[in-house]
Every structure is written in structure tokens, then in C-alpha cells.
Design a protein around this motif. Structure first.
Motif, short mmCIF file in Angstrom:
data_model
loop_
_atom_site.label_atom_id
_atom_site.label_comp_id
_atom_site.label_asym_id
_atom_site.label_seq_id
_atom_site.Cartn_x
_atom_site.Cartn_y
_atom_site.Cartn_z
N VAL A 102 0.85 -1.18 0.00
CA VAL A 102 0.00 0.00 0.00
C VAL A 102 0.89 1.23 0.00
O VAL A 102 1.83 1.32 0.81
CB VAL A 102 -0.91 0.01 1.24
CG1 VAL A 102 -1.76 1.27 1.26
CG2 VAL A 102 -1.80 -1.23 1.25
N SER A 103 0.60 2.16 -0.90
CA SER A 103 1.37 3.39 -0.98
C SER A 103 0.49 4.58 -0.65
O SER A 103 -0.59 4.74 -1.21
CB SER A 103 1.93 3.57 -2.39
OG SER A 103 2.81 2.53 -2.72
N GLN A 104 0.98 5.41 0.25
CA GLN A 104 0.31 6.67 0.55
C GLN A 104 1.24 7.78 0.11
O GLN A 104 2.40 7.83 0.52
CB GLN A 104 -0.01 6.76 2.04
CG GLN A 104 -1.08 5.78 2.46
CD GLN A 104 -1.50 5.96 3.91
OE1 GLN A 104 -1.36 5.05 4.70
NE2 GLN A 104 -2.03 7.12 4.24
N HIS A 105 0.73 8.65 -0.74
CA HIS A 105 1.61 9.54 -1.47
C HIS A 105 2.15 10.69 -0.64
O HIS A 105 3.22 11.21 -0.91
CB HIS A 105 0.86 10.11 -2.67
CG HIS A 105 0.12 9.06 -3.42
ND1 HIS A 105 0.75 7.98 -3.97
CD2 HIS A 105 -1.21 8.90 -3.70
CE1 HIS A 105 -0.14 7.22 -4.57
NE2 HIS A 105 -1.33 7.74 -4.42
N ASN A 106 1.39 11.12 0.33
CA ASN A 106 1.77 12.28 1.10
C ASN A 106 2.18 11.88 2.50
O ASN A 106 1.45 11.17 3.18
CB ASN A 106 0.60 13.27 1.19
CG ASN A 106 0.01 13.58 -0.16
OD1 ASN A 106 -1.02 13.03 -0.53
ND2 ASN A 106 0.69 14.42 -0.92
N HIS A 107 3.33 12.37 2.92
CA HIS A 107 3.78 12.06 4.28
C HIS A 107 3.14 13.01 5.28
O HIS A 107 2.70 12.60 6.35
CB HIS A 107 5.30 12.15 4.35
CG HIS A 107 5.86 11.88 5.70
ND1 HIS A 107 5.72 10.66 6.34
CD2 HIS A 107 6.53 12.66 6.56
CE1 HIS A 107 6.30 10.72 7.52
NE2 HIS A 107 6.80 11.92 7.69
N HIS A 108 3.10 14.30 4.93
CA HIS A 108 2.56 15.30 5.84
C HIS A 108 1.80 16.34 5.02
O HIS A 108 2.34 16.89 4.06
CB HIS A 108 3.69 15.96 6.63
CG HIS A 108 3.23 16.81 7.76
ND1 HIS A 108 4.09 17.59 8.52
CD2 HIS A 108 1.99 17.03 8.28
CE1 HIS A 108 3.39 18.22 9.45
NE2 HIS A 108 2.13 17.91 9.33
N VAL A 109 0.55 16.55 5.39
CA VAL A 109 -0.28 17.54 4.71
C VAL A 109 -0.70 18.58 5.73
O VAL A 109 -1.14 18.24 6.83
CB VAL A 109 -1.54 16.85 4.11
CG1 VAL A 109 -2.51 17.88 3.56
CG2 VAL A 109 -1.12 15.87 3.02
N ILE A 110 -0.54 19.84 5.35
CA ILE A 110 -0.93 20.95 6.23
C ILE A 110 -2.00 21.76 5.53
O ILE A 110 -1.80 22.21 4.40
CB ILE A 110 0.28 21.84 6.57
CG1 ILE A 110 1.39 21.01 7.22
CG2 ILE A 110 -0.14 22.98 7.50
CD1 ILE A 110 2.70 21.77 7.43
N LEU A 111 -3.14 21.91 6.19
CA LEU A 111 -4.26 22.64 5.61
C LEU A 111 -4.82 23.64 6.62
O LEU A 111 -4.66 23.45 7.82
CB LEU A 111 -5.38 21.68 5.22
CG LEU A 111 -5.08 20.67 4.12
CD1 LEU A 111 -6.25 19.69 3.98
CD2 LEU A 111 -4.84 21.38 2.80
N SER A 112 -5.48 24.62 6.11
CA SER A 112 -6.24 25.53 6.96
C SER A 112 -7.66 25.00 7.11
O SER A 112 -8.15 24.26 6.24
CB SER A 112 -6.27 26.93 6.35
OG SER A 112 -4.97 27.46 6.27
N GLU A 113 -8.29 25.37 8.20
CA GLU A 113 -9.68 24.95 8.39
C GLU A 113 -10.54 25.37 7.20
O GLU A 113 -10.32 26.43 6.62
CB GLU A 113 -10.25 25.56 9.68
CG GLU A 113 -9.94 24.75 10.91
CD GLU A 113 -10.78 25.18 12.11
OE1 GLU A 113 -11.28 24.30 12.83
OE2 GLU A 113 -10.91 26.40 12.33
N ALA A 114 -11.47 24.51 6.86
CA ALA A 114 -12.42 24.69 5.75
C ALA A 114 -11.83 24.32 4.39
O ALA A 114 -12.57 24.30 3.40
CB ALA A 114 -13.00 26.10 5.69
N ALA A 115 -10.54 24.04 4.34
CA ALA A 115 -9.97 23.59 3.07
C ALA A 115 -10.44 22.17 2.77
O ALA A 115 -10.84 21.42 3.66
CB ALA A 115 -8.45 23.63 3.14
N SER A 116 -10.38 21.82 1.48
CA SER A 116 -10.76 20.46 1.10
C SER A 116 -9.54 19.54 1.20
O SER A 116 -8.40 19.97 1.04
CB SER A 116 -11.32 20.43 -0.31
OG SER A 116 -10.32 20.82 -1.23
#
Lengths: 115, 113
Positions: free
Chosen positions: A4-18
């Protein structure tokens, strides 16, 4: 063997982002697919699962995932994230690759949501 | 019990010692899994049981690791001659049957010093 491959190690988003987190698996036969979440200091919990039927599955807390067999993918989505979604997300698959009962996990994607 | 219970929650041991980690699955669940999770990694499969028998032990890293489930319920993961590289969180999960949703315990954090 299944992987199984997960492409992103760390994702940073602001609230309300998709949100969309990628997951690909290696085996083309019949598989069951899962997304698990691990909130800080807590144990792994099931977000959603796909066994058969409608390839668009809905889980808890507004999460959904789409199984695309031709792409060997099972990406996780949420239209609008909240600060409380900060956690680590793991894609997992069971079945196929010679070991039918072996639940195989990806390395995980850490999601940080800024308030 | 209501969920999967693992004891102890934390274990610190000296290099070379023997340790046992216990898992109480959800009552009635026939499948039981052991995983190891190192920092920054996903859970790594070790072994799973269907009833009393080990259906797949291909994930055990070497012969220092052994697991049993003698009555088809509680399972014990045993590690002999522990090494610092064995330090990790050891997770147990159970499911009603193979191929269905697995429920995880809180894990045992093993530290080998």
C-alpha cells in the motif's frame, strides 16, 4: 506481495480547506479496503471501509473514499476539514497477494489542520 | 470487554531480557492480529491467528519472536533476548472473522534500554 502506498507524508491545511489523501495498492484481485485514523494519543479507529458495491463509500465525520479499480486507488476525501481532524491517516488493504487474512497498512499521512 | 485490551501499556526492559505482551480481544472475535509500529511508520504486520492457530506468521522478524493463542481468545506475544531495535509500539487487533473490520487496542509501548 500486497503493498500500500500513501503519497503524502505530511499535509498541512487551513480549516475549511478540502482534503484528498492518496492511496494505491498493488494487488488487482478482490480486496477489502480501509481507512483508519489515529488521533494524537489514541488508538487506531476505523474511518470507513469498502468491501463491494458502490465504489463511493461514506464514513464517519464527513469523510468519504472512492474505490477506482482501474487505478488501484482508494483516495480519502473531505470537503471541509476542521482543526479536530488533525491526526494520522492510514490506508489499509486485506486480501490478495497470497495472504488472505493479512491486513497491510500504508506508512500513513499526517494531517495538520491550522485553526 | 468492550474493546481490545493490551497489557502492559508500557514496558521498559533491558537488552537481552525476555518480555511477554498480552492481548485480550473482543469477545467472540476469531481473528487476532499483532502489529508493530515504529515512529513515523504505519503498522507492520507480524502475525495473525484464526482461532488457536497461527494462520500467517510471515511478518515475525526472526525466531526471537513468538506468539500463542492457546484457547482461541487471549494471545501473548513473546520476545526473547530483546534488542534495542525491538523498541516500538506493539498493537493488537481483533475481528469477528478474517477479511472484516479489525478493532485495535491501545498498544504496548516497548522500550529496550
Amino acid at each position: 506481495a500486497q503493498s500500500v502506498s500513501q503519497h503524502n507524508h505530511h499535509v498541512i491545511l487551513s480549516e475549511a480547506a478540502s482534503l484528498e489523501l492518496g492511496c494505491n495498492y498493488s494487488y488487482g484481485g478482490t480486496v477489502n479496503l480501509f481507512w483508519y485514523v489515529q488521533y494524537p494519543g489514541q488508538h487506531l479507529q476505523l474511518l470507513l471501509k469498502y468491501f463491494s458495491g458502490d465504489p463511493l463509500v461514506k464514513g464517519i465525520k464527513g469523510f468519504e473514499a472512492e474505490f477506482i479499480k482501474s487505478k488501484f486507488s482508494f483516495n480519502l476525501r473531505k470537503p471541509s476539514v476542521q482543526w479536530s481532524d488533525t491526526a494520522e491517516y492510514f490506508c489499509a488493504v486485506i486480501g490478495g497477494g497470497g495472504s488472505q487474512g493479512n491486513l497491510i497498512f500504508g506508512k500513513g499521512t499526517k494531517l495538520s489542520v491550522k485553526p | 470487554g468492550a474493546g481490545v485490551s493490551q497489557t502492559p501499556s508500557n514496558k521498559v526492559t533491558e537488552k537481552g531480557k525476555y518480555v511477554e505482551l498480552r492481548c485480550d480481544p473482543i469477545s467472540g472475535h476469531t481473528a487476532l492480529y499483532w502489529y508493530r509500529q515504529s515512529l513515523g511508520q504505519g503498522p507492520e504486520f507480524l502475525i495473525y491467528f484464526q482461532g488457536t492457530g497461527a494462520a500467517d506468521d510471515s511478518g515475525l522478524p526472526n525466531d526471537r519472536f513468538f506468539a500463542v493463542r492457546p484457547e482461541g481468545s487471549v494471545s501473548t506475544l513473546k520476545i526473547q533476548r530483546t534488542e534495542r531495535g525491538d523498541s516500538a509500539v506493539y498493537l493488537c487487533a481483533s475481528s469477528s472473522t478474517v477479511l472484516t473490520e479489525a478493532f485495535f487496542g491501545q498498544g504496548t509501548r516497548l522500550t529496550v534500554v
